[in-house]
Scaffold this active site. Structure first.
Site: not given
Lengths: 567, 690
Positions: B313, B354, B382, B387, B526, B530
């Site tokens: 991943d 971020e 946000f 956005r 995990d 998956d």
């Protein structure tokens, strides 16, 4: 040893290597069912044969079906030879009026010929009619050779195919092999031999008056046709008792050289067939290289031992090597090379008496056979025997790179290791086991001509040769006794078919597997490292198995000889 | 906790710890039981011949027909050989046993609060954890040990999983979602949860772990089975080789005693690898456990060594999970400083990764100092709808966010169409094409510039992938990113291939496709989605932090939940196979020297010429045979550390690796016994033992 001797050996090796790729390429096309230059002539014949036998050319067989077809085919072959021998006096083509062959000898000979051994407890010219020679022996010379080749091809298909259930069709393979490969070589080959002075007649033996005025019967017969396939198919059963030492069976130096070439040519080409079919000719060259290393080492020792002669003779001032038991017209190098060639392959034709070789010179043919005749080997049989060692080598060494071992993309797993081990341990059991019995069983001991370690070597050689389906005799041993006839037949039978069945199980198991694409993590099997490793494993496993026996035979004889005592 | 200490601190250095060695010596005798020894055919054969020679020795002594010091010593060393083999296995097992004992204590002492009625989450009865069945509901409160594997169906709690993972920082477990799985033996620290038990007694994760570390239910792995067959085959061949000797000797007019034949036979059969084979397997599993990875089967460990393709991943494995700001491109007319200052202000209150990275960037790259959030400022967080995020402070409206959202904001604020400066669009395109995410920065109706957010590749991954490539392993990155972004990260990280915009079905399809081409695939995961891919992969490593479904589907569980561990798992798998191969080669190569010791000694009585084969110049036939058999026994003890530690794997390509190992174990195996046997012979002669 002379320079010219070495040049002869080098030339021989070069021609074999040079022929491997073209002959291998042709054989590959034949077994893939592709068109060859002979197809316009032979395709209709082939199709006719299938129609006659009710064989569907396009149907393939599971490994077990393939193996059973092969076994049934040999049961038939056995009865043909056995009954022909027992009834030869009532059958045609018996100008010498040969009487019925005794049961044990017929049994031994029949097994001998269906197993590609051609062990001769009989003397051809004094025992067998022309009909038996042609319909029984020559015929089986073709079929047992074909069998070896097609079984090897079936194993190769196992390596080459991915997720497949079938490995070919036995009937189609033997038909193609006979029609496209053996016959087209044998016909001109036999004509060549006739040109060189070999008899080919159905006429009676010739009576001659010698210079002294005595009467002598000279045995003749359809010799050339039998010798061609005897060599090409690594059969080795001579038309005459003296085999290739007989002037009619090996008339000239040229026939001697060509016969040696014809022993190894198909076996060497099979390595190329392997390479082509698995999609990488270098895989085939690597195997041929390993065979080549063992071959050249064998020739070197044998030639050296024979050229040096014995200490006893040297003391007497008889320099010039050991000429006892050798044809003067062939000399030391051609005899030593012939001995190594015939035992490297499962041929067994001889042009000199191996019994008369020096101890070490005679040990080389023995080792060649004890390793399982994988040094080029019998047609097909050499390759599949070698591949069994490859499986073991790859398994042990492959683990050392940290992956489940794989060879040409096939993972080598428990089942394959099991079958390869089974195939490998059959030969020591037959060779060592029967020798152990024979050297303490009084009637068997009575057949031994020489005392001490040399006598031991005679027995060891006999069972080694028979179990390995070689058929060459050391000489000295009187083999035509009930004990040796029966025990030898068992050794030949087990040595052939008990190796074949596990080998075919591997073919089936491999064919069903997926092909793993090679990566940097894959153990490379085309380089010098692999060749060296393969040779090492063969020598260690083979050497360890036979070292005690060899120590008590040729090694101790050699040491005694150096001290001046001979047997 | 004790278990975690054990696992974290017991290393190869404590290989011959007395706490392990002493019980192992006892175990070595217990393991003489022929019924258990039969699982190891080579050692079983050895025991049989040892017993046979013992009987013969006793007979000879009682009858008085021989049975001197020499024969007694041979018999003694034969037994030592068997015992040394048992000892090797016992030491390997001993290392796991201590750990298993600690785990077992946790389990047996646990009590459970089982709910009497499924709908009433308040009344419960107190039962032993062992009495729980799958489907039972239990309540766990702070301080309680969770009595079995299960799923949280109500509540949220912090759980200490140190008993299983060795990591004491608590983790959150809550009902629903990907964090609902709890493991028996872990402890609830805060809050109250209701758990539905999913494991039946004796088959919980903890139980499996105990069995695994103990090696109790160790199944032979496929390669181990194949190797055992090879060893049995060699043993049979050597039976032929030795059993025929008396007859050959009789023909030559000599006789060989049974004890000498047995000595030859035992030194020839592959006792070294036969003795160490199971220790190697146990140690391999143990290495994984030490690494905090639990393999559910030995087969999976071996498969790890064979892996051709690693599916990784992107997030968390190849890149740091979060994107980081790496540059600010101002539009014409705006200075770099002004843009940076605006970016800093807009991000001050933004606690996302971020936002924090943008603050750090303005500090590091543009020299701005971090300031407190201005009084009376309103933070605009946000949201998926808008956005964009930003701040309204001191009359300034600062925004950063998706390009079109910010452009819309600017248009709304200024009330007119925005003219994009040419370099603005160029910067946006450049950033997008490089795989980054462009953010627009604006103040009110004025566009200030573009912020470059980048997925930062972890610093060491490129080297690791290069190492994997040298191992012959292909790396494939899986990401939800678009193909452009994915390609850019893939090339930066040096992976061989990538799957962009990957769905769980894509993963499964990719795995099946590769497997169809004969490749073996490893992956880790995990989430519940998956699980199908984990089950399909040849090596599926589930994260301990993952869902129960994922943990069930994989064949390994990583207790540290660290996806980069796949690489080490592969190495451990390879190490296991290599150790077996190396010791097998060594064992077989040893035989050459033993032959040269024993064959002349055996035959010299009736063929004195064979003395020439005594290349080691051993003093007497007796001392030669004794030296060979002593060497054969002692080499087992000498190699136990190697068997437990494993042969080191080096990513140098198969050919180079093979050459190296052949040199060490092949050539070494050929030469070493010549020296060793000679040395033992000198010692024996000096001590007058033979």
């Amino acid at each position: 040893m002379t320079l010219i001797g070495w040049i002869q050996i080098a030339l021989f090796c070069l021609i074999i290597v040079a022929l491997a790729a073209p002959v291998g390429g042709y054989m590959t096309r034949v077994f893939n069912g592709e068109r060859t230059f002979l197809s316009p002539v032979l395709k209709p014949v082939e199709a006719g044969l299938y129609r006659l036998a009710g064989v569907d050319e396009s149907t393939e067989q599971h490994w077990l079906t393939y193996t059973i077809a092969m076994l049934l085919f040999h049961v038939g072959g056995f009865f043909i030879i056995y009954l022909l021998m027992r009834w030869q006096e009532f059958l045609p083509f018996n100008p010498a009026g040969q009487s019925p062959v005794p049961p044990e000898l017929s049994f031994n000979t029949a097994i001998s010929f269906i197993t590609n051994t051609n062990w001769q407890n009989y003397g051809g010219e004094s025992t067998l009619s022309y009909l038996v020679q042609m319909l029984g022996l020559t015929h089986q010379n073709f079929l047992s050779a074909v069998t070896g080749i097609v079984l090897a091809v079936a194993l190769i298909r196992g390596f080459a195919r991915a997720s497949a259930k079938t490995i070919g069709n036995f009937w189609v393979d033997i038909t193609r092999c006979t029609l496209y490969i053996l016959l087209p070589i044998c016909v001109p080959y036999a004509l060549f031999l006739i040109w060189q002075g070999m008899p080919q007649t159905l006429g009676a033996y010739v009576d001659a008056t010698t210079l002294e005025g005595a009467k002598q019967t000279i045995a003749v017969g359809p010799v050339a046709s039998q010798v061609a396939i005897k060599m090409l198919g690594t059969n080795g059963g001579g038309f005459f008792n003296a085999n290739a030492a007989h002037p009619f069976e090996n008339p000239t130096a040229l026939t001697n050289f060509v016969q040696m070439l014809s022993i190894l040519v198909l076996g060497a080409a099979m390595t190329n067939v392997f390479g082509r079919m698995v999609g990488n000719q270098r895989q085939g060259w690597a195997i041929l290289a390993a065979m080549g290393v063992l071959f050249i080492a064998g020739v070197a020792v044998c030639y050296w031992a024979e050229a040096n002669g014995t200490a006893t003779l040297n003391v007497l001032g008889l320099a010039g090597g050991n000429m006892e038991g050798k044809e003067v017209r062939f000399g030391i190098v051609a005899s030593a090379l012939f001995a190594v060639v015939t035992t490297a392959a499962s041929c067994g034709a001889v042009n000199a008496m191996h019994d008369s070789f020096t101890a070490l010179g005679g040990m080389i043919p023995m080792i060649n056979m004890q390793l399982g005749e994988i040094v080029v080997g019998g047609v097909g049989a050499g390759l599949y025997g070698m591949l069994m060692f490859v499986v073991i080598t790859v398994f042990v060494a492959g683990l050392m790179v940290g992956r489940t071992p794989e060879y040409v993309g096939k993972k080598i797993e428990a089942k394959d290791v099991k079958m390869a081990m089974l195939a490998i341990l059959i030969l020591p059991l037959m060779m060592l086991g029967w020798t152990a019995i024979a050297v303490v069983y009084p009637p068997a001991v009575a057949s031994i001509a020489n005392a001490g370690p040399h006598g031991f070597s005679e027995v060891l050689y006999a069972y080694t040769s028979q179990a390995a389906n070689n058929g060459s005799a050391f000489g000295g041993l009187t083999g035509n006794t009930p004990f040796y006839n029966v025990s030898g037949a068992i050794a030949m039978f087990v040595g052939r078919f008990w190796v074949i069945v596990p080998m075919m199980a591997i073919a089936g198991s491999l064919a069903a597997k997926r092909i793993v694409p090679p990566s940097l993590g894959t153990f490379p099997t085309t380089g010098g490292l692999f060749v060296g490793l393969l040779v090492g494993v063969i020598l260690i496993v083979g050497g360890l198995t036979f070292f005690p026996a060899l120590a008590l035979g040729p090694i101790v004889e050699h040491l005694a000889m150096q001290a001046g005592s001979v047997f | 906790m004790e278990t975690s200490k054990l696992r974290k601190h017991s290393s190869a250095a404590t290989l011959l710890d007395t706490r392990i060695v002493v019980p192992a010596i006892g175990q070595a005798f217990v393991k003489l039981n022929p019924i258990t020894l039969m699982k190891n055919p080579v050692m079983f054969v050895l025991e049989v011949v040892s017993a046979l020679t013992t009987v013969l020795l006793i007979r000879d002594i009682t009858v008085g027909t021989g049975g001197g010091l020499f024969e007694a010593q041979i018999v003694l060393w034969l037994w030592f050989t068997v015992l040394f083999a048992n000892f090797a296995e016992a030491v390997a097992e001993g290392r796991g046993k201590a750990q298993a004992d600690a785990l077992r204590r946790t389990r047996s002492e646990t009590r459970a609060k089982r709910l009497l009625l499924p709908d009433n989450h308040e009344t419960y009865e107190n039962v032993a954890a062992d009495d729980l069945a799958a489907g039972d509901l239990v309540v766990c409160e702070p301080g309680d040990i969770i009595p079995g594997d299960g799923e949280v169906i109500e509540g949220i709690a912090s759980v200490n999983e140190a008993a299983v993972t060795g990591e004491s920082a608590p983790v959150i477990r809550e009902s629903g979602g990907d964090r609902s799985a709890v493991t028996g033996g872990t402890t609830v620290i805060s809050d109250r949860i209701v758990v539905r038990i999913t494991s039946s007694p004796g088959s919980s994760f903890l139980d499996r772990m105990i069995k695994l570390v103990e090696g109790a239910e160790r199944q032979k792995t496929p390669n181990e089975i194949a190797l055992n067959i090879l060893l049995v085959g060699l043993t049979i061949i050597f039976i032929f080789a030795t059993a025929t000797i008396p007859s050959y000797a009789a023909y030559a007019g000599g006789a060989i005693s049974v004890v000498i034949l047995v000595a030859l036979f035992v030194t020839l059969i592959p006792t070294t690898i036969g003795a160490l084979l199971s220790a190697i397997g146990i140690a391999g599993m143990d290495r994984l456990v030490r690494f905090n990875v639990l393999a559910m089967s030995g087969r999976a460990v071996e498969a790890a060594g064979d892996v051709d393709t690693l599916l990784l991943d992107k997030t968390g494995t190849i890149t740091f999970g979060d994107r980081m700001a790496t540059e600010i491109v101002p539009v014409p007319g705006v200075s770099e400083h002004e843009a940076a200052e605006a970016a800093l202000l807009a991000s001050l209150a933004d606690e996302t990764a971020e936002g924090r990275s943008l603050v750090a960037l303005t500090h590091e790259k543009y020299g701005l100092t971090r300031q407190p959030v201005p009084e009376g400022a309103t933070f605009i967080p946000f949201s998926a709808m808008t956005r964009l995020s930003g701040i309204d402070a001191a009359g300034r409206k600062l925004r950063k966010g998706a390009i079109d959202s910010v452009l819309k904001f600017v248009r709304d604020q200024s009330g007119q169409t925005v003219v994009e400066p040419p370099n603005f669009r160029a910067a946006v395109d450049r950033i997008a094409q490089s795989g980054g995410t462009p953010l627009a920065l604006a103040e009110g109706g004025r566009l200030l510039g573009v912020i470059h957010l980048k997925d930062v590749v972890k610093p060491d991954v490129k080297d690791r992938f290069a190492a994997l490539r040298r191992m012959g392993i292909k790396t494939v990155m899986i990401t939800g990113d678009n193909p452009v972004t994915a390609a850019s990260i893939a090339s930066e990280a040096g992976v061989d291939d990538f799957i962009a915009e990957a769905t769980p079905e894509d993963k499964l399809r990719y795995i099946r496709g590769e497997q169809g081409n004969g490749r073996l695939i490893a992956m880790c995961g995990d989430g519940t989605n998956d699980a199908p891919a984990l089950a399909q992969a040849d090596v599926g490593v589930a994260m301990q932090s993952g869902t129960q479904a994922a943990r069930e589907a994989g064949n390994m569980v990583d207790l540290d939940s660290n996806p980069t561990k796949l690489i080490e798992i592969v190495e451990i798998g390879k190490q296991l196979l290599m150790t077996r191969g190396a010791l097998t080669t060594f064992s077989i190569a040893n035989d050459v020297a033993k032959y040269f010791a024993i064959i002349p000694a055996m035959f010299v009585a009736f063929y004195p010429q064979l003395q020439i084969l005594n290349v080691m110049n051993l003093s007497t036939p007796q001392s030669a045979i004794l030296s060979a058999i002593i060497f054969n026994a002692l080499i087992i003890i000498a190699l136990i550390p190697l068997a437990l530690k494993g042969v080191k794997y080096r990513p140098i390509g198969a050919a180079a690796l093979l050459r190296r190992n052949l040199l060490i174990y092949g050539l070494g195996g050929l030469v070493l016994p010549f020296i060793g046997i000679k040395a033992i012979d000198l010692a024996i002669t000096a001590l007058h033992l033979a």
